[in-house]
Design an enzyme around this catalytic site. Structure first.
Site, PDB file in Angstrom:
ATOM      1  N   LYS A 171       0.824  -1.222   0.000  1.00 10.85           N
ATOM      2  CA  LYS A 171       0.000   0.000   0.000  1.00 10.85           C
ATOM      3  C   LYS A 171       0.860   1.276   0.000  1.00 10.85           C
ATOM      4  CE  LYS A 171      -4.118  -2.068   2.139  1.00 10.85           C
ATOM      5  NZ  LYS A 171      -5.100  -1.993   3.249  1.00 10.85           N
ATOM      6  N   TYR A 195     -12.403  -1.512  -3.750  1.00 12.15           N
ATOM      7  CA  TYR A 195     -12.904  -1.678  -2.380  1.00 12.15           C
ATOM      8  C   TYR A 195     -14.437  -1.510  -2.311  1.00 12.15           C
ATOM      9  CZ  TYR A 195      -8.445  -2.054   0.208  1.00 12.15           C
ATOM     10  OH  TYR A 195      -7.246  -2.490   0.738  1.00 12.15           O
ATOM     11  N   PHE A 251     -15.356   4.225   6.944  1.00 12.02           N
ATOM     12  CA  PHE A 251     -13.984   4.567   6.555  1.00 12.02           C
ATOM     13  C   PHE A 251     -13.766   4.537   5.042  1.00 12.02           C
ATOM     14  CE2 PHE A 251     -14.080   0.020   7.736  1.00 12.02           C
ATOM     15  CZ  PHE A 251     -13.638  -0.567   6.550  1.00 12.02           C
ATOM     16  N   ARG A 305      -2.370 -13.941   4.222  1.00 13.11           N
ATOM     17  CA  ARG A 305      -3.078 -13.234   5.309  1.00 13.11           C
ATOM     18  C   ARG A 305      -2.318 -13.399   6.632  1.00 13.11           C
ATOM     19  NH1 ARG A 305      -7.501  -9.967   4.091  1.00 13.11           N
ATOM     20  NH2 ARG A 305      -8.265 -10.373   6.180  1.00 13.11           N
ATOM     21  N   ARG A 332       2.199  -6.217   9.127  1.00 16.33           N
ATOM     22  CA  ARG A 332       1.455  -5.089   9.693  1.00 16.33           C
ATOM     23  C   ARG A 332       1.976  -4.714  11.081  1.00 16.33           C
ATOM     24  NH1 ARG A 332      -4.408  -6.987   7.294  1.00 16.33           N
ATOM     25  NH2 ARG A 332      -4.428  -5.641   5.456  1.00 16.33           N
ATOM     26  N   ASN A 372      -2.142   0.387   6.659  1.00 19.23           N
ATOM     27  CA  ASN A 372      -1.600  -0.859   7.207  1.00 19.23           C
ATOM     28  C   ASN A 372      -0.724  -1.649   6.234  1.00 19.23           C
ATOM     29  OD1 ASN A 372      -3.610  -1.752   5.589  1.00 19.23           O
ATOM     30  ND2 ASN A 372      -4.846  -2.722   7.184  1.00 19.23           N
ATOM     31  N   HIS A 427      -2.280  -5.373   1.475  1.00 21.01           N
ATOM     32  CA  HIS A 427      -3.617  -5.944   1.250  1.00 21.01           C
ATOM     33  C   HIS A 427      -3.462  -7.395   0.832  1.00 21.01           C
ATOM     34  CE1 HIS A 427      -7.506  -6.855  -0.535  1.00 21.01           C
ATOM     35  NE2 HIS A 427      -6.827  -7.353  -1.540  1.00 21.01           N
ATOM     36  N   GLU A 440     -10.070  -9.961  -7.789  1.00 21.00           N
ATOM     37  CA  GLU A 440      -8.995  -8.976  -7.632  1.00 21.00           C
ATOM     38  C   GLU A 440      -7.830  -9.177  -8.607  1.00 21.00           C
ATOM     39  OE1 GLU A 440      -9.787  -7.990  -2.916  1.00 21.00           O
ATOM     40  OE2 GLU A 440      -8.044  -9.198  -3.443  1.00 21.00           O
TER      41      GLU A 440
END
Ligand code: ATP
Ligand code: MG
Length: 171
Positions: free
Chosen positions: A43, A83, A91, A119, A136, A146, A149, A160
């Protein structure tokens, strides 16, 4: 001296056949059915702080193959489309502003159990709750910024990956 120059034509053919068979065999033994692909983003907060190399190092050290990678800058609309499942969340606007403020590195990663393993390597959404040693925990600024993704399910990865990559870009 070049060995093959002295070989009779029949021997050369044998070698050629052996080479082709070996290629076929290696293709069959790769057991591609056990492989899984996931989609990842480094990110903006991490790219801005020049943490991409450290994150890529962790990805490769855990045995992921990078089958697609590029640095891009998302437009606001592209971030919103990506998203869209969070459209109703409070948010959402901040998240899309963050994701489109500077370049990201998008990745398609492959290994067995890639979705769950990526993950795990990323850690919990909120770095305050993330396990020690996760990306993270070590790099994130806060719950929004963070650093990474990851797809959360096969259906998500199936949306995605082609959102960002054509099949020609996955090798
Ligand atoms: P990602 O989808 O980016 O891998 P995730 O699956 O861990 O993250 P999601 O619930 O899907 O978490 O949230 C998507 C992203 O939205 C988070 O990674 C984070 O950047 C942001 N986000 C999530 N919850 C909050 C929150 N409470 N406040 C601010 N931003 C948030
Ligand atoms: Mg998510």
């Amino acid at each position: 001296m070049n060995q093959s120059m002295n070989e009779p034509p029949s021997k050369k053919l044998d070698n050629l056949r052996a080479g082709v068979l070996s290629e076929m065999f290696s293709f069959m033994t790769k057991s591609e059915e056990d492989m899984e692909r996931t989609f990842a983003i480094i990110k903006p907060d991490a790219v801005e702080r020049k943490l991409a190399g450290k994150i890529l190092d962790r990805i490769e050290a855990k045995g992921f193959s990078i089958v697609g990678m590029k640095k891009i800058k998302l437009s606001r609309e592209q971030a919103e489309g990506f998203y869209y499942v969070h459209k109703a969340r409070p948010f959402f606007n901040d998240l899309c502003a963050f994701m489109s403020r500077s370049p990201v590195i998008v990745l398609c990663l492959e290994k067995e159990n890639a979705i769950a393993d990526w993950r795990t390597l990323m850690g919990a959404t909120n770095p305050a709750n993330a396990e020690p040693g996760t990306i993270r925990k070590d790099f994130a600024v806060n719950i929004e910024e963070n650093s990474s993704h990851g797809s959360d399910a096969p259906e998500t990865a199936a949306f995605e990956i082609p959102y960002f990559f054509s099949t020609l870009e996955l090798v």
